[in-house]
Each structure stands twice: as C-alpha cells, then as structure tokens.
Design a protein around this motif. Structure first.
Motif, PDB file in Angstrom:
ATOM      1  N   TYR A   1       0.842  -1.266   0.079  1.00  0.00           N
ATOM      2  CA  TYR A   1      -0.099  -0.198  -0.088  1.00  0.00           C
ATOM      3  C   TYR A   1       0.947   1.230   0.074  1.00  0.00           C
ATOM      4  O   TYR A   1       1.782   1.476   0.832  1.00  0.00           O
ATOM      5  CB  TYR A   1      -0.969  -0.048   1.296  1.00  0.00           C
ATOM      6  N   CYS A   2       0.560   2.012  -0.920  1.00  0.00           N
ATOM      7  CA  CYS A   2       1.397   3.341  -0.868  1.00  0.00           C
ATOM      8  C   CYS A   2       0.468   4.419  -0.305  1.00  0.00           C
ATOM      9  O   CYS A   2      -0.462   5.022  -1.025  1.00  0.00           O
ATOM     10  CB  CYS A   2       1.422   3.835  -2.263  1.00  0.00           C
ATOM     11  N   SER A   3       1.150   5.088   1.013  1.00  0.00           N
ATOM     12  CA  SER A   3      -0.086   5.810   1.579  1.00  0.00           C
ATOM     13  C   SER A   3       0.104   7.330   1.106  1.00  0.00           C
ATOM     14  O   SER A   3      -0.777   7.973   1.270  1.00  0.00           O
ATOM     15  CB  SER A   3       0.541   6.079   3.044  1.00  0.00           C
ATOM     16  N   THR A   4       1.097   7.404   0.213  1.00  0.00           N
ATOM     17  CA  THR A   4       1.076   8.935  -0.485  1.00  0.00           C
ATOM     18  C   THR A   4       0.182   9.084  -1.600  1.00  0.00           C
ATOM     19  O   THR A   4      -0.337   9.869  -1.842  1.00  0.00           O
ATOM     20  CB  THR A   4       2.599   9.308  -0.713  1.00  0.00           C
ATOM     21  N   GLY A   5      -0.203   7.836  -1.995  1.00  0.00           N
ATOM     22  CA  GLY A   5      -1.430   7.937  -3.243  1.00  0.00           C
ATOM     23  C   GLY A   5      -0.726   8.246  -4.768  1.00  0.00           C
ATOM     24  O   GLY A   5       0.707   7.671  -4.838  1.00  0.00           O
ATOM     25  N   ASP A   6      -1.505   8.573  -5.441  1.00  0.00           N
ATOM     26  CA  ASP A   6      -1.084   8.539  -6.934  1.00  0.00           C
ATOM     27  C   ASP A   6      -0.520   9.955  -7.164  1.00  0.00           C
ATOM     28  O   ASP A   6      -1.189  11.200  -6.529  1.00  0.00           O
ATOM     29  CB  ASP A   6      -2.087   7.911  -7.865  1.00  0.00           C
ATOM     30  N   LEU A   7      -0.141  10.249  -8.269  1.00  0.00           N
ATOM     31  CA  LEU A   7       0.225  11.553  -8.921  1.00  0.00           C
ATOM     32  C   LEU A   7      -0.756  12.349  -9.385  1.00  0.00           C
ATOM     33  O   LEU A   7      -0.772  13.670  -9.069  1.00  0.00           O
ATOM     34  CB  LEU A   7       1.288  11.251 -10.326  1.00  0.00           C
TER      35      LEU A   7
ATOM     36  N   LEU B   1       3.169   6.871  -5.397  1.00  0.00           N
ATOM     37  CA  LEU B   1       4.231   7.776  -4.888  1.00  0.00           C
ATOM     38  C   LEU B   1       4.715   7.064  -3.570  1.00  0.00           C
ATOM     39  O   LEU B   1       3.823   6.587  -2.765  1.00  0.00           O
ATOM     40  CB  LEU B   1       3.781   8.934  -4.849  1.00  0.00           C
ATOM     41  N   SER B   2       6.166   6.961  -3.435  1.00  0.00           N
ATOM     42  CA  SER B   2       6.607   6.232  -2.242  1.00  0.00           C
ATOM     43  C   SER B   2       6.550   7.035  -0.965  1.00  0.00           C
ATOM     44  O   SER B   2       5.972   8.264  -1.184  1.00  0.00           O
ATOM     45  CB  SER B   2       8.067   5.787  -2.281  1.00  0.00           C
ATOM     46  N   ASP B   3       6.710   6.564   0.330  1.00  0.00           N
ATOM     47  CA  ASP B   3       6.666   7.608   1.373  1.00  0.00           C
ATOM     48  C   ASP B   3       7.544   8.903   1.190  1.00  0.00           C
ATOM     49  O   ASP B   3       7.334  10.002   1.933  1.00  0.00           O
ATOM     50  CB  ASP B   3       7.285   6.875   2.622  1.00  0.00           C
ATOM     51  N   GLN B   4       8.417   8.930   0.451  1.00  0.00           N
ATOM     52  CA  GLN B   4       9.252  10.108   0.166  1.00  0.00           C
ATOM     53  C   GLN B   4       9.008  10.651  -1.186  1.00  0.00           C
ATOM     54  O   GLN B   4       9.572  11.616  -1.717  1.00  0.00           O
ATOM     55  CB  GLN B   4      10.984   9.533  -0.015  1.00  0.00           C
ATOM     56  N   GLY B   5       7.884  10.382  -1.703  1.00  0.00           N
ATOM     57  CA  GLY B   5       7.194  10.940  -2.903  1.00  0.00           C
ATOM     58  C   GLY B   5       8.114  10.662  -4.408  1.00  0.00           C
ATOM     59  O   GLY B   5       7.673  11.446  -5.366  1.00  0.00           O
ATOM     60  N   HIS B   6       8.544   9.509  -4.126  1.00  0.00           N
ATOM     61  CA  HIS B   6       9.204   9.058  -5.466  1.00  0.00           C
ATOM     62  C   HIS B   6       8.379   7.953  -6.115  1.00  0.00           C
ATOM     63  O   HIS B   6       7.419   7.413  -5.383  1.00  0.00           O
ATOM     64  CB  HIS B   6      10.831   8.587  -5.202  1.00  0.00           C
TER      65      HIS B   6
ATOM     66  N   LEU C   1      20.407   7.686  -6.306  1.00  0.00           N
ATOM     67  CA  LEU C   1      20.803   9.001  -6.444  1.00  0.00           C
ATOM     68  C   LEU C   1      19.601  10.054  -6.805  1.00  0.00           C
ATOM     69  O   LEU C   1      19.221  10.876  -6.040  1.00  0.00           O
ATOM     70  CB  LEU C   1      21.953   9.357  -7.306  1.00  0.00           C
ATOM     71  N   LEU C   2      18.550   9.413  -7.648  1.00  0.00           N
ATOM     72  CA  LEU C   2      17.593  10.073  -7.894  1.00  0.00           C
ATOM     73  C   LEU C   2      16.489  10.119  -6.680  1.00  0.00           C
ATOM     74  O   LEU C   2      15.999  11.343  -6.459  1.00  0.00           O
ATOM     75  CB  LEU C   2      16.524   9.527  -9.032  1.00  0.00           C
ATOM     76  N   GLN C   3      16.517   9.191  -5.682  1.00  0.00           N
ATOM     77  CA  GLN C   3      15.583   9.101  -4.704  1.00  0.00           C
ATOM     78  C   GLN C   3      16.348   9.661  -3.275  1.00  0.00           C
ATOM     79  O   GLN C   3      15.958   9.567  -2.346  1.00  0.00           O
ATOM     80  CB  GLN C   3      15.339   7.581  -4.575  1.00  0.00           C
ATOM     81  N   LYS C   4      17.489  10.171  -3.756  1.00  0.00           N
ATOM     82  CA  LYS C   4      18.371  10.649  -2.236  1.00  0.00           C
ATOM     83  C   LYS C   4      17.630  11.542  -1.580  1.00  0.00           C
ATOM     84  O   LYS C   4      17.690  11.756  -0.440  1.00  0.00           O
ATOM     85  CB  LYS C   4      19.907  11.197  -2.909  1.00  0.00           C
TER      86      LYS C   4
ATOM     87  N   LEU D   1       7.980  18.848  -2.366  1.00  0.00           N
ATOM     88  CA  LEU D   1       6.631  19.443  -2.968  1.00  0.00           C
ATOM     89  C   LEU D   1       5.653  18.254  -2.642  1.00  0.00           C
ATOM     90  O   LEU D   1       4.722  18.786  -2.018  1.00  0.00           O
ATOM     91  CB  LEU D   1       6.705  19.808  -4.237  1.00  0.00           C
ATOM     92  N   ILE D   2       5.797  17.162  -2.714  1.00  0.00           N
ATOM     93  CA  ILE D   2       4.757  16.118  -2.600  1.00  0.00           C
ATOM     94  C   ILE D   2       4.479  16.014  -1.216  1.00  0.00           C
ATOM     95  O   ILE D   2       3.251  15.793  -0.771  1.00  0.00           O
ATOM     96  CB  ILE D   2       5.205  14.644  -3.114  1.00  0.00           C
ATOM     97  N   LEU D   3       5.500  15.959  -0.526  1.00  0.00           N
ATOM     98  CA  LEU D   3       5.312  15.837   1.230  1.00  0.00           C
ATOM     99  C   LEU D   3       4.467  16.870   1.792  1.00  0.00           C
ATOM    100  O   LEU D   3       3.865  16.737   2.630  1.00  0.00           O
ATOM    101  CB  LEU D   3       6.659  15.507   1.920  1.00  0.00           C
ATOM    102  N   GLU D   4       4.835  18.003   1.265  1.00  0.00           N
ATOM    103  CA  GLU D   4       3.989  19.273   1.829  1.00  0.00           C
ATOM    104  C   GLU D   4       2.602  19.256   1.358  1.00  0.00           C
ATOM    105  O   GLU D   4       1.749  19.417   1.867  1.00  0.00           O
ATOM    106  CB  GLU D   4       4.590  20.661   1.093  1.00  0.00           C
TER     107      GLU D   4
END
Ligand SMILES: Nc1ncnc2c1ncn2[C@@H]1O[C@H](COP(=O)(O)OP(=O)(O)OP(=O)(O)O)[C@@H](O)[C@H]1O
Length: 407
Positions: free
Chosen positions: A172-178, A224-229, A355-358, A363-366
């Motif tokens: 489950y991706c708690s951040t949801g979709d783009l 989107l992952s927890d970190q918005g990736h 590196l992309l996910q570093k 913006l997504i997390l906000e």
C-alpha cells in the motif's frame, strides 16, 4: 456519466446489469465490513467501453456465467497464475478501508495481521473477467508484474483466487497517486517534472528491455513512495512483445494514447514514450494537449490535426524533449532510455535510482499534509469527469487473448 464525461445513454438492460453488479459488490464489501459510500457506482469506465465495442453478442449474462461453469472449471481456468485459496482470509487480513474503484472491482486497504504490514488488494469478480473476455489479459497482468523488479516499478506481493474472485495484492502506498497531487497543485515546475520524467523513463527503459509494453501510462497509475518518489503501477493492459513485434489492440486511456494506437496499430513500445510525453506536458501545463474525446476515432482525428507546438513558458530543453516524445511518427520518436538520457533537459541529472531518490520530493510531502488532499484522493468514489477508459475494436479481441505475441 459516460466515458466522455457526458450522460451515458444506457438501455434498460444495461442499467439492470450494472445495478446487479453494484448491489452484488455492495453486499460483498459489506460482508467484509467495508462501508460503501452511497455515491459509489461500481460500473467502471472500462466496462462501459467494452460493452460498446467489443463484447460479442453470444457472451452470456452474469447470471448464466455463474451457473454455466462447473466449479472446478471456474477455478482451473485461472490456474496456475492465481493459486486457489478457500477464503479471502479474514483470519489473515484486517480490512482497513476502501482505496479506489478499479476498472473491474474495488481496491481495498488491508493489514496482514501476522506481518503487521499494510497492502492494497484489487478484488476482481471472475464473472466480470469472463463477461468481458479478458481472461488472458488478467493472467498477463500478474505474469508481467511477477517478472519485474525495479526501484521505480510497484511490486506484486501476492495473488490468489477464491470461488468467485481474483485477488491481486501490492504494497500500500500511503502517499497515493500523482493524479491527486496534480489536481491539488494544477501544474508542476520543471524541476519536479524532471525528477518524475527521469524516474518514469528509467522504469519504461527497464520494462521495454524485458519486452514489456505498459500501455496505460497515466498519472493515476503513478503511485508515490513515502518519500514522494515514483512507483509505476497497474499492469492490467501490459503485454509482452518480442523485439520487432507489433500490437494492434486499441487500448489505454484515450488522452494518453499514441496516434498509432488510436488507429489500431501496428504499434510497439514507442507508444509508451508518447504517453510519457502527454503526461509530462499535462504535469507542466495543467491540461492535456488534446482534451479527451468520446471515442478513439474522434480522438485520432484531433491528434492528427494538432500541431503539438510547445507553450512559450517551457524552457527550450524541455520543449525539445516534449517535441521528440510527441513525434507522430513512431520510428522518429524518442523511444529509448539512452536517447532520453542524452537530452539537454537532463544535463546533470543522475539516472541512478539511488541518487534520484536521495532527496525526498518535498513538494509532494508538503502537499500530502494539506487538508484538502483526502477529498482529492477519494475521487474513486464519485464519477469522474475524465474518461479513464479502455476501448477495443472487435477485430482486436484476439490480440488480448494472445498476449505472448502475434497481432
Ligand atoms: N498499492 C496501492 N497503494 C495506494 N493506492 C493504490 C494502490 N493501488 C492502486 N491504488 C489506487 O487505486 C487506483 C486504481 O488502481 P489501479 O489503476 O491499479 O486499478 P484499475 O482497476 O486498473 O483501475 P483504472 O482502470 O482506473 O486504472 C490508483 O489510481 C490509485 O489511486
């Protein structure tokens, strides 16, 4: 509402059939302890398109499907991709809620009691699969998703069947979709678009190297992952296509479909890169270059006439990238990851998943914290103004039934 956002002109038989499914689903979900909002209409946009375009008249109605197939057959036909289990698993899973209305059935949020982990489970009635003639495609979804393992592709955790349903379980991706965030913010700046483009391009390059076309690249399928990736999801229309192979099935989501898909093929992996171009254009401008039409013939006419000139607000490197992705001739289109990486737009961007996910996507997390997010995210319980659809012409049914190759 119809797939085009207008009122659909369903005949009384269609209404009766859809209400049969809706009430069946309400009963099923209630029995699992899930309350279904009264506005929810479980008759998907994909289903409406199927009815209009591709269901042969001899396909039996839902009542007949239940009685015509003997129980062993009703299970065997989904083997070995969906191993049989006796119950949905009340003893293993706690149902936490309803995530979205899928094309064929709801997506539920569940907790695995032993692992204490949360998953999203797609619950699909077998009768729907058979009625719409998409048995092989339903197997293809899990075959493909099982084969692939990539940082930007959403993993399949498990799948199984009970007497009447298929279950496809992912993390489950708690951040949801783009799509949810796009609706909240209207448009994204080029810096954010660049990260999503590099991540989605990496996922596409990986899938295409495996011979897999996704065929439904759109914001709703970007989780989107927890970190918005980015985690590319929903392999419900994907298929394996050998190098040099061609597909002919008209499918996807109409505003994202490449001209060669809208015209019924032949098409190949290049079609996914067109959809990526549409997605990036929409992310950056807040609208689709060509708004969705009610059917693929109208859409094709509009796409063929549209000049795809880039807005002046785009930086020259971004405009060049989109011009190369939105090239109407597939053989001249940007259609490999190598060519994507060489674009000036990506100068200084590391095409490396770590590196992309570093850094987290701040913006997504906000946006995730904003109080209006739940309202945007629960669009699955109301009718959408956009078509999120599949359309197939009758001549292409055989393609869906033969996912391993051929026309
Ligand atoms: N693992 C997940 N975590 C969180 N949300 C999810 C997950 N899987 C799906 N969703 C939500 O459910 C929506 C529909 O899921 P999915 O696209 O897989 O179903 P579908 O039946 O193919 O529907 P559609 O035809 O609308 O694409 C997604 O847009 C997303 O918002």
């Amino acid at each position: 509402m119809g797939a085009d956002g207008s009122k659909s002109s369903k005949n009384p038989a269609q209404h009766k059939e859809e209400s049969h499914y809706s009430s069946g689903w309400r009963g099923f979900l209630s029995s699992l302890g899930v309350s279904v909002p009264s506005g929810l209409h479980i008759g998907s946009r994909r289903m409406i398109q199927h009815k209009r375009t591709s269901v042969p008249e001899c396909v039996p109605g839902p009542e007949k499907l239940h009685t015509e197939w003997s129980l062993p057959n009703f299970i065997n036909m989904f083997l070995p991709e969906f191993p049989h289990r006796n119950v949905p698993g009340h003893e293993h899973f706690q149902i936490l809620g309803y995530v979205a209305k899928g094309s064929f059935g709801p997506i539920l949020k569940v907790k695995d009691k032993s692992k204490q982990k949360t998953y999203a489970v797609k619950v699909i009635p077998k009768s729907e699969i058979l009625r719409l003639g998409v048995l092989d495609q339903s197997k293809e979804e899990v075959i493909v998703q099982r084969q692939v393992c990539h940082p930007f592709v959403h993993d399949l955790q498990d799948c199984w069947q009970t007497q009447h349903h298929l279950y496809i379980m992912c993390e489950y991706c708690s951040t949801g979709d783009l799509y949810t965030y796009w609706e909240m913010i209207g448009q994204f700046g080029e810096d954010a678009v660049k990260v999503f483009a590099a991540e989605l391009g990496s996922a596409l390059g990986f899938l295409h190297d495996f011979g897999i076309i996704h065929r439904d690249i759109k914001m709703e399928n970007v989780l989107l992952s927890d970190q918005g990736h980015l985690r590319l999801a929903d392999f419900g229309l994907s298929r394996r296509l050998e190098c040099g192979g061609r597909a002919f099935t008209i499918c996807g989501t109409i505003q994202y479909m490449a001209p060669e898909v809208l015209s019924g093929g032949p098409y190949s992996h290049a079609a996914d890169w067109w959809s990526l171009g549409i997605l990036l254009y929409a992310m950056a401008t807040g609208k689709f270059p060509v708004p969705p039409e009610s059917d693929h013939c109208c859409m094709l006419r509009k796409v063929r006439c549209f000049p795809y000139e880039m807005p002046r607000s785009f930086s020259p490197p971004f405009a060049l990238l989109l011009t190369e992705l939105l090239c109407k001739t597939p053989t001249r289109r940007l259609r490999t990851l190598e060519r994507l990486k060489r674009q000036t737009f990506f100068r200084g961007t590391p095409f490396d998943s770590q590196l992309l996910q570093k850094s987290p996507m701040d913006l997504i997390l906000e946006l995730k914290k904003r109080p209006d997010r739940p309202a945007k995210a629960c669009r699955g319980v109301t009718l959408e103004p956009f078509p999120i659809s599949i359309s197939r012409d009758s001549s292409s049914n055989s393609t869906l039934r033969n996912p391993s190759g051929g026309p």
